[in-house]
Scaffold this motif. Sequence first.
Motif, PDB file in Angstrom:
ATOM      1  N   SER A  51       0.891  -1.194   0.003  1.00 49.42           N
ATOM      2  CA  SER A  51       0.129  -0.253   0.048  1.00 49.42           C
ATOM      3  C   SER A  51       1.041   1.334  -0.148  1.00 49.42           C
ATOM      4  O   SER A  51       2.080   1.106  -0.064  1.00 49.42           O
ATOM      5  N   ARG A  52       0.126   2.472  -0.113  1.00 46.20           N
ATOM      6  CA  ARG A  52       1.163   3.619  -0.130  1.00 46.20           C
ATOM      7  C   ARG A  52       2.013   3.792   1.060  1.00 46.20           C
ATOM      8  O   ARG A  52       1.762   3.423   2.103  1.00 46.20           O
ATOM      9  N   SER A  53       3.231   4.296   0.556  1.00 44.65           N
ATOM     10  CA  SER A  53       4.313   4.554   1.699  1.00 44.65           C
ATOM     11  C   SER A  53       4.276   6.114   1.979  1.00 44.65           C
ATOM     12  O   SER A  53       3.653   6.975   1.205  1.00 44.65           O
ATOM     13  N   TYR A  54       4.767   6.472   3.082  1.00 41.38           N
ATOM     14  CA  TYR A  54       4.544   7.806   3.952  1.00 41.38           C
ATOM     15  C   TYR A  54       5.976   7.931   4.238  1.00 41.38           C
ATOM     16  O   TYR A  54       6.787   7.289   4.836  1.00 41.38           O
ATOM     17  N   PRO A  55       6.297   9.615   4.275  1.00 44.58           N
ATOM     18  CA  PRO A  55       7.642   9.879   4.809  1.00 44.58           C
ATOM     19  C   PRO A  55       7.388   9.829   6.333  1.00 44.58           C
ATOM     20  O   PRO A  55       6.478   9.611   6.926  1.00 44.58           O
ATOM     21  N   ASP A  56       8.629   9.356   6.936  1.00 42.82           N
ATOM     22  CA  ASP A  56       8.732   9.038   8.469  1.00 42.82           C
ATOM     23  C   ASP A  56       9.172  10.171   9.112  1.00 42.82           C
ATOM     24  O   ASP A  56       9.170  11.286   8.458  1.00 42.82           O
ATOM     25  N   ALA A  57       8.950  10.316  10.547  1.00 45.08           N
ATOM     26  CA  ALA A  57       9.459  11.176  11.478  1.00 45.08           C
ATOM     27  C   ALA A  57      10.840  11.545  11.130  1.00 45.08           C
ATOM     28  O   ALA A  57      11.589  10.745  10.528  1.00 45.08           O
ATOM     29  N   ARG A  58      11.522  12.576  11.791  1.00 46.44           N
ATOM     30  CA  ARG A  58      12.884  12.836  11.617  1.00 46.44           C
ATOM     31  C   ARG A  58      13.572  12.790  13.002  1.00 46.44           C
ATOM     32  O   ARG A  58      12.867  13.221  13.837  1.00 46.44           O
ATOM     33  N   ALA A  59      14.647  11.884  12.984  1.00 46.15           N
ATOM     34  CA  ALA A  59      15.355  11.913  14.361  1.00 46.15           C
ATOM     35  C   ALA A  59      16.639  11.629  13.847  1.00 46.15           C
ATOM     36  O   ALA A  59      17.167  11.408  13.135  1.00 46.15           O
ATOM     37  N   GLY A  60      17.579  12.353  14.765  1.00 48.19           N
ATOM     38  CA  GLY A  60      18.728  12.297  14.755  1.00 48.19           C
ATOM     39  C   GLY A  60      19.649  13.193  15.611  1.00 48.19           C
ATOM     40  O   GLY A  60      19.168  13.681  16.592  1.00 48.19           O
ATOM     41  N   THR A  61      20.915  13.588  15.353  1.00 46.10           N
ATOM     42  CA  THR A  61      21.843  14.399  16.308  1.00 46.10           C
ATOM     43  C   THR A  61      22.524  15.514  15.578  1.00 46.10           C
ATOM     44  O   THR A  61      23.002  15.378  14.524  1.00 46.10           O
ATOM     45  N   LEU A  62      22.362  16.806  16.205  1.00 46.84           N
ATOM     46  CA  LEU A  62      23.195  17.793  16.015  1.00 46.84           C
ATOM     47  C   LEU A  62      24.621  17.483  16.645  1.00 46.84           C
ATOM     48  O   LEU A  62      24.290  17.302  17.956  1.00 46.84           O
ATOM     49  N   GLN A  63      25.701  17.648  16.326  1.00 46.22           N
ATOM     50  CA  GLN A  63      26.764  17.548  16.977  1.00 46.22           C
ATOM     51  C   GLN A  63      28.003  18.411  16.741  1.00 46.22           C
ATOM     52  O   GLN A  63      28.042  18.725  15.261  1.00 46.22           O
ATOM     53  N   GLY A  64      28.832  18.910  17.541  1.00 47.11           N
ATOM     54  CA  GLY A  64      30.133  19.561  17.361  1.00 47.11           C
ATOM     55  C   GLY A  64      30.682  19.879  18.567  1.00 47.11           C
ATOM     56  O   GLY A  64      30.977  18.922  19.506  1.00 47.11           O
ATOM     57  N   TRP A  65      31.568  21.128  18.491  1.00 47.43           N
ATOM     58  CA  TRP A  65      32.473  21.247  19.610  1.00 47.43           C
ATOM     59  C   TRP A  65      32.201  22.659  19.919  1.00 47.43           C
ATOM     60  O   TRP A  65      31.787  23.752  19.278  1.00 47.43           O
ATOM     61  N   CYS A  66      32.422  23.068  21.135  1.00 48.23           N
ATOM     62  CA  CYS A  66      32.389  24.561  21.660  1.00 48.23           C
ATOM     63  C   CYS A  66      33.885  24.743  22.315  1.00 48.23           C
ATOM     64  O   CYS A  66      34.439  23.992  23.163  1.00 48.23           O
ATOM     65  N   ASP A  67      34.217  25.974  22.068  1.00 44.47           N
ATOM     66  CA  ASP A  67      35.417  26.433  22.482  1.00 44.47           C
ATOM     67  C   ASP A  67      35.150  27.793  23.465  1.00 44.47           C
ATOM     68  O   ASP A  67      34.598  28.897  22.862  1.00 44.47           O
ATOM     69  N   ALA A  68      35.205  27.298  24.664  1.00 46.09           N
ATOM     70  CA  ALA A  68      34.685  28.677  25.739  1.00 46.09           C
ATOM     71  C   ALA A  68      35.887  29.399  26.006  1.00 46.09           C
ATOM     72  O   ALA A  68      35.276  30.752  26.687  1.00 46.09           O
ATOM     73  N   GLY A  69      36.862  28.985  26.098  1.00 46.77           N
ATOM     74  CA  GLY A  69      38.014  29.997  26.347  1.00 46.77           C
ATOM     75  C   GLY A  69      38.873  29.835  27.920  1.00 46.77           C
ATOM     76  O   GLY A  69      39.945  29.927  28.122  1.00 46.77           O
ATOM     77  N   THR A  70      37.774  29.980  28.793  1.00 50.07           N
ATOM     78  CA  THR A  70      37.933  29.654  30.176  1.00 50.07           C
ATOM     79  C   THR A  70      37.213  28.486  30.901  1.00 50.07           C
ATOM     80  O   THR A  70      36.126  28.161  30.244  1.00 50.07           O
ATOM     81  N   ARG A  71      37.547  27.904  31.785  1.00 44.56           N
ATOM     82  CA  ARG A  71      36.850  26.750  32.738  1.00 44.56           C
ATOM     83  C   ARG A  71      35.361  27.448  32.999  1.00 44.56           C
ATOM     84  O   ARG A  71      34.375  26.901  32.927  1.00 44.56           O
ATOM     85  N   GLU A  72      35.437  28.550  33.546  1.00 49.35           N
ATOM     86  CA  GLU A  72      34.073  29.325  34.076  1.00 49.35           C
ATOM     87  C   GLU A  72      33.235  29.458  32.807  1.00 49.35           C
ATOM     88  O   GLU A  72      32.110  29.168  32.921  1.00 49.35           O
ATOM     89  N   ALA A  73      33.665  30.011  31.605  1.00 49.18           N
ATOM     90  CA  ALA A  73      32.732  30.167  30.606  1.00 49.18           C
ATOM     91  C   ALA A  73      32.442  28.695  30.058  1.00 49.18           C
ATOM     92  O   ALA A  73      31.224  28.700  29.465  1.00 49.18           O
ATOM     93  N   ARG A  74      33.284  27.756  30.238  1.00 49.00           N
ATOM     94  CA  ARG A  74      32.745  26.346  29.712  1.00 49.00           C
ATOM     95  C   ARG A  74      31.717  25.825  30.509  1.00 49.00           C
ATOM     96  O   ARG A  74      30.856  25.351  30.275  1.00 49.00           O
ATOM     97  N   VAL A  75      31.512  26.125  31.810  1.00 48.96           N
ATOM     98  CA  VAL A  75      30.440  25.523  32.672  1.00 48.96           C
ATOM     99  C   VAL A  75      29.346  26.432  32.167  1.00 48.96           C
ATOM    100  O   VAL A  75      28.278  25.640  32.108  1.00 48.96           O
ATOM    101  N   ALA A  76      29.332  27.664  31.959  1.00 46.26           N
ATOM    102  CA  ALA A  76      28.244  28.064  31.846  1.00 46.26           C
ATOM    103  C   ALA A  76      27.667  27.926  30.182  1.00 46.26           C
ATOM    104  O   ALA A  76      26.478  27.895  30.121  1.00 46.26           O
TER     105      ALA A  76
END
Length: 288
Positions: A51-76
Motif C-alpha cells: 500500500s502507499r508509503s509515507y515519509p517517516d518522522a525525523r530523528a538524529g543528532t546535531l553535534q560539534g564542539w564548543c571553545d569557551a576560552g576559560t573553565r568558567e565560561a565552559r561551565v556556563a
Amino acid sequence: MYTIGSWSANVDDDQGCRWVIEPGGASFVSDGLGRKTHTVDRPFGSGAYRSRSYPDARAGTLQGWCDAGTREARVAARDRLFGIFPEGGQALLVVDDGISPRQITVELDAAVPRCAIRQDGRGFAWQLPLYAADGRLLSTTERSASATLATGSTDGLDWANGGLDWTSGGLDWGTSGANNVMVLANGGTAPTWPLLTITTPSSLQNPAWTDPVTGAVLGYTGTIVAGQTLRIDCSPFSTSPVTLDGIDRTGALGSAKFITLPPGSSRAFQFTGLGAGTTVATWRDASN
C-alpha cells in the motif's frame, strides 16, 4: 547557522563562546526523510502486496564542539546547552544557509544532550539528539492568499434612478464586490497544508472551499458573526483542526476534505457561503 531559541551554532555567542557544527554533524537536517513502507508477503507468489508509503518522522543528532576560552565560561556554556529544552517541550530549529532559510519544530529525543570535556577544561564536544514528529523542513517565509464574499456587492443593473440608462451605448452592471477564488502555490518538494482564517463584518453561514478540478469540498456547518474568528488548520499534525474563537469545533465540519498543496504545484479554491466574509490562507513551502 543553526538556531534554537537563544542558542546558535556555527557562530560566536554573546558570551564569547564559539559553537561549531563538525563535518557531518548536521545530518539530522541535511539527510532526506526515510519512508514507512507497508507490505505483506504474497503467500503463493513472488514479491509482496503493498500500500502507499509515507515519509517517516525525523530523528538524529546535531553535534560539534564548543571553545569557551576559560573553565568558567565552559561551565556556563554547558548549562546553556542543557537549558535549551527546560520543560520537555518543542522548539523551532532554524537552519540558515544564506540562501533559503528553513525551519522545523523539534524536541529533545529520549537521550539527553551529551558533553565530553577537553583535557584543557576550556571546551567540550557536544551532541544534541533531536526528534521532529513532522519531518518536513519549512520555509521561514510565510505565503498567503485571500478570498472574499460580499452581501453588499454592486453586482447587477441599477434601477434606482427611475429606469435603465441606455444613452451611453450599453448597460452598466457595476463592479463586483466579491473575489471568491484564491490560488495557493507550493514551491517546495514536499506537500504542505494551509491554515485558513475566516472573519465576517456581519454574518456568514456555512462557509466552504471547493477545488473545481477535483470537486473536493471542505465545508463548515454553522454561523460566524462579527467579531468571531474561525480557524481551520488543514495540517494532519494539528490536534484541533477547527476552532471558533479558540473553542474546538472540529465536529462541525460537514465535509472534511482538507486542503493539501502538492509539491511544485498550485491549486485554485472557490470560497462560498451565505453572507459576507473573508478567508485568508497562510502556508509555507515544504521540503523533505
